[in-house]
Write a protein that holds these residues in place. Structure first.
Motif, PDB file in Angstrom:
ATOM      1  N   TYR A  63       0.787  -1.113   0.015  1.00 20.45           N
ATOM      2  CA  TYR A  63       0.143  -0.023  -0.010  1.00 20.45           C
ATOM      3  C   TYR A  63       0.807   1.249  -0.011  1.00 20.45           C
ATOM      4  CZ  TYR A  63      -4.033  -2.962   1.463  1.00 20.45           C
ATOM      5  OH  TYR A  63      -4.802  -4.090   1.467  1.00 20.45           O
ATOM      6  N   TYR A  64       0.409   2.344  -0.711  1.00 21.82           N
ATOM      7  CA  TYR A  64       1.153   3.548  -0.610  1.00 21.82           C
ATOM      8  C   TYR A  64       1.083   4.071   0.888  1.00 21.82           C
ATOM      9  CZ  TYR A  64       1.613   4.240  -5.695  1.00 21.82           C
ATOM     10  OH  TYR A  64       2.281   4.065  -6.917  1.00 21.82           O
ATOM     11  N   PRO A  65       1.943   4.939   1.222  1.00 19.83           N
ATOM     12  CA  PRO A  65       1.609   5.568   2.728  1.00 19.83           C
ATOM     13  C   PRO A  65       0.874   6.744   2.517  1.00 19.83           C
ATOM     14  CG  PRO A  65       3.716   6.226   1.635  1.00 19.83           C
ATOM     15  CD  PRO A  65       3.422   5.090   0.618  1.00 19.83           C
ATOM     16  N   PHE A 255       4.393  11.221  -1.188  1.00 24.93           N
ATOM     17  CA  PHE A 255       4.804  10.022  -0.509  1.00 24.93           C
ATOM     18  C   PHE A 255       6.281  10.057   0.138  1.00 24.93           C
ATOM     19  CE2 PHE A 255       1.743   8.555  -3.730  1.00 24.93           C
ATOM     20  CZ  PHE A 255       0.806   8.570  -3.158  1.00 24.93           C
ATOM     21  N   ALA A 256       6.707  11.363   0.640  1.00 23.89           N
ATOM     22  CA  ALA A 256       7.963  11.701   0.871  1.00 23.89           C
ATOM     23  C   ALA A 256       8.522  10.996   1.863  1.00 23.89           C
ATOM     24  CB  ALA A 256       8.449  12.911   1.056  1.00 23.89           C
ATOM     25  N   CYS A 257       7.440  10.446   2.878  1.00 27.79           N
ATOM     26  CA  CYS A 257       7.926   9.613   4.098  1.00 27.79           C
ATOM     27  C   CYS A 257       7.098   8.572   4.045  1.00 27.79           C
ATOM     28  CB  CYS A 257       7.188  10.289   5.149  1.00 27.79           C
ATOM     29  SG  CYS A 257       7.751   9.493   6.777  1.00 27.79           S
ATOM     30  N   VAL A 260       6.854   2.442   6.113  1.00 26.02           N
ATOM     31  CA  VAL A 260       7.465   1.840   7.369  1.00 26.02           C
ATOM     32  C   VAL A 260       8.221   2.804   7.979  1.00 26.02           C
ATOM     33  CG1 VAL A 260       9.501   0.280   7.712  1.00 26.02           C
ATOM     34  CG2 VAL A 260       7.946  -0.329   5.808  1.00 26.02           C
ATOM     35  N   ALA A 261       8.872   3.934   7.505  1.00 24.00           N
ATOM     36  CA  ALA A 261       9.477   4.872   8.410  1.00 24.00           C
ATOM     37  C   ALA A 261       8.415   5.659   9.224  1.00 24.00           C
ATOM     38  CB  ALA A 261      10.383   5.672   7.419  1.00 24.00           C
ATOM     39  N   GLU A 262       7.348   5.967   8.729  1.00 23.78           N
ATOM     40  CA  GLU A 262       6.297   6.521   9.475  1.00 23.78           C
ATOM     41  C   GLU A 262       5.948   5.668  10.563  1.00 23.78           C
ATOM     42  OE1 GLU A 262       1.973   8.701   9.307  1.00 23.78           O
ATOM     43  OE2 GLU A 262       2.826   7.805   7.580  1.00 23.78           O
ATOM     44  N   ALA A 263       5.708   4.552  10.436  1.00 28.21           N
ATOM     45  CA  ALA A 263       5.290   3.751  11.618  1.00 28.21           C
ATOM     46  C   ALA A 263       6.511   3.554  12.806  1.00 28.21           C
ATOM     47  CB  ALA A 263       4.818   2.174  11.064  1.00 28.21           C
ATOM     48  N   GLY A 264       7.647   3.581  12.287  1.00 24.10           N
ATOM     49  CA  GLY A 264       8.898   3.449  13.139  1.00 24.10           C
ATOM     50  C   GLY A 264       9.046   4.904  14.045  1.00 24.10           C
ATOM     51  N   ALA A 265       8.687   6.025  13.315  1.00 25.58           N
ATOM     52  CA  ALA A 265       8.794   7.181  13.933  1.00 25.58           C
ATOM     53  C   ALA A 265       7.584   7.519  15.058  1.00 25.58           C
ATOM     54  CB  ALA A 265       8.544   8.424  12.838  1.00 25.58           C
ATOM     55  N   ILE A 266       6.417   6.959  14.496  1.00 26.37           N
ATOM     56  CA  ILE A 266       5.244   7.173  15.594  1.00 26.37           C
ATOM     57  C   ILE A 266       5.556   6.347  16.796  1.00 26.37           C
ATOM     58  CG2 ILE A 266       2.727   6.622  15.923  1.00 26.37           C
ATOM     59  CD1 ILE A 266       2.427   7.290  12.820  1.00 26.37           C
ATOM     60  N   ALA A 267       6.064   5.046  16.546  1.00 29.44           N
ATOM     61  CA  ALA A 267       6.226   4.334  17.836  1.00 29.44           C
ATOM     62  C   ALA A 267       7.546   4.848  18.607  1.00 29.44           C
ATOM     63  CB  ALA A 267       6.538   2.996  17.402  1.00 29.44           C
ATOM     64  N   ALA A 268       8.384   5.370  17.994  1.00 26.31           N
ATOM     65  CA  ALA A 268       9.521   5.888  18.632  1.00 26.31           C
ATOM     66  C   ALA A 268       9.319   6.766  19.530  1.00 26.31           C
ATOM     67  CB  ALA A 268      10.661   6.318  17.511  1.00 26.31           C
TER      68      ALA A 268
END
Length: 370
Positions: A63-65, A255-257, A260-268
């Motif tokens: 899926y697209y982010p 879709f610059a972010c 997978v990266a966004e999910a990691g950033a939110i959890a961090a």
């Protein structure tokens, strides 16, 4: 020749040169263990919660982010007390720098900053046909705010303040920074690069969050690469008042972010315990390294980052080559005009102990050859 087809500024651009990747060195077969202390990565890694979130997100990678990283912007807004609409996310802080300069700088416009500092200000200014105006840092390696103000002309469009600065690790007093932004002419936008801002350990020190809430003309840039240990995922962001953030949103690529990266950033952002562990370890190891380096006769600049800027009283290109033979990668600073200085990332306790031992062995070897 095909080079005749290139854009005119291409030959003026110097490619960004990162620290050598540990895996590249290991793959050469000469070293079994490599310690990469040149790129200011988080030695404790990403939060376990962030890793789990990214692993889950991979299952949805077909899926697209979300186009604008709305969930991440909401999380950041809750953290800082700023409207989510006043954020823009990107593919690392360097991508945000590109967006800022592309949004404001026309051919012939000037961009002012001090040097040495992060090289992407210079590169991206040239890329859009702007003119970089470089001011030397002060004798104590800090951004010279008065000299920057003196250098502003009718052609100036942006001023960059890297605080804490890379590669020196220094900061300017927050009250001086606040006054600086207040004194900017109305045709100039301030850009505050706080890639290492979360490491500032001064009570009640004002950052870009406070400056924005006070209505100052500043765009603040931050990253998840350092404190949050997501350098490989490339997540950066900026926040500013509406009139400054809208052009960034306009030039930002879709879709610059990534998902997978966004999910990691939110959890961090949700793992406060891991964040505090990183800050505590960084402070403890920083204090230990400073003490040990001084005992070796080096001079260490006061730092507010996860790296040290050290005068090692010798040719650090040569010293770096000796350390490399033992598996250590550091960053000599001759490229910035400091041939006896090195920038060394603060590693784990084990990495730092081994580094100190290697430095002592090199010193003893040199002494025996005199």
């Amino acid at each position: 020749m095909s080079e005749n087809l290139w854009r005119g500024t291409i030959n003026q651009l110097d490619p960004y040169i990162p620290g050598q990747a540990a895996k590249d060195v290991e793959n050469q077969g000469s070293l079994k263990e490599v310690f990469r202390l040149a790129t200011n990565e988080n030695p404790l890694g990403a939060s376990p919660k962030a890793v789990a979130a990214m692993q889950q997100a991979v299952l949805e990678s077909h899926y697209y982010p979300d186009l604008t990283s709305l969930n991440l912007r909401r999380k950041l807004g809750n953290l800082h007390g700023i409207d989510p609409e006043n954020y823009v996310t990107g593919n690392g802080a360097d991508n945000i720098i590109t967006l800022v300069i592309a949004s404001f700088v026309n051919p012939g416009d000037e961009v002012v900053y001090c040097t040495p500092t992060f090289s992407e200000y210079h590169k991206n200014t040239l890329l859009v046909g702007g003119t970089p105006v470089e001011i030397p840092t002060t004798k104590d390696h800090k951004f010279d705010l008065e000299a920057i103000l003196d250098a502003i002309t009718d052609k100036t469009k942006l001023v960059f303040i890297c605080n804490p600065n890379n590669p020196t690790g220094t900061i300017v007093e927050d009250h001086e920074l606040r006054e600086f932004f207040r004194r900017l002419p109305k045709h100039v936008v301030g850009v505050l690069d706080e890639a290492y801002g979360e490491f500032i350990n001064i009570p009640n020190y004002s950052t870009g969050v406070e400056f924005m809430k006070e209505g100052l003309p500043v765009i603040t840039i931050r990253t998840f690469s350092k404190l949050y240990g997501l350098a490989g995922m490339r997540v950066g962001y900026a926040f500013a008042k509406d009139e400054f953030i809208r052009p960034l949103q306009a030039v930002r690529e879709p879709f610059a972010c990534n998902r997978v990266a966004e999910a990691g950033a939110i959890a961090a952002l949700e793992d406060e315990e891991h964040k505090q562990n990183v800050l505590t370890s960084n402070k403890q190891e920083m204090d230990r390294l400073i003490k040990e380096f001084c005992s070796l006769g080096y001079s260490v600049e006061e730092t507010h980052t996860n790296f040290l800027f050290i005068d090692m009283k010798q040719d650090t290109n040569k010293l770096s080559a000796e350390l490399f033979k033992q598996g250590f990668i550091i960053r000599p600073c001759a490229i910035w005009g400091y041939p006896t200085f090195a920038r060394i990332s603060i590693g784990s306790a084990e990495q730092n102990t081994k580094l100190l031992q290697a430095l002592k062995e090199i010193r003893n070897k040199e002494a025996s050859q005199v």
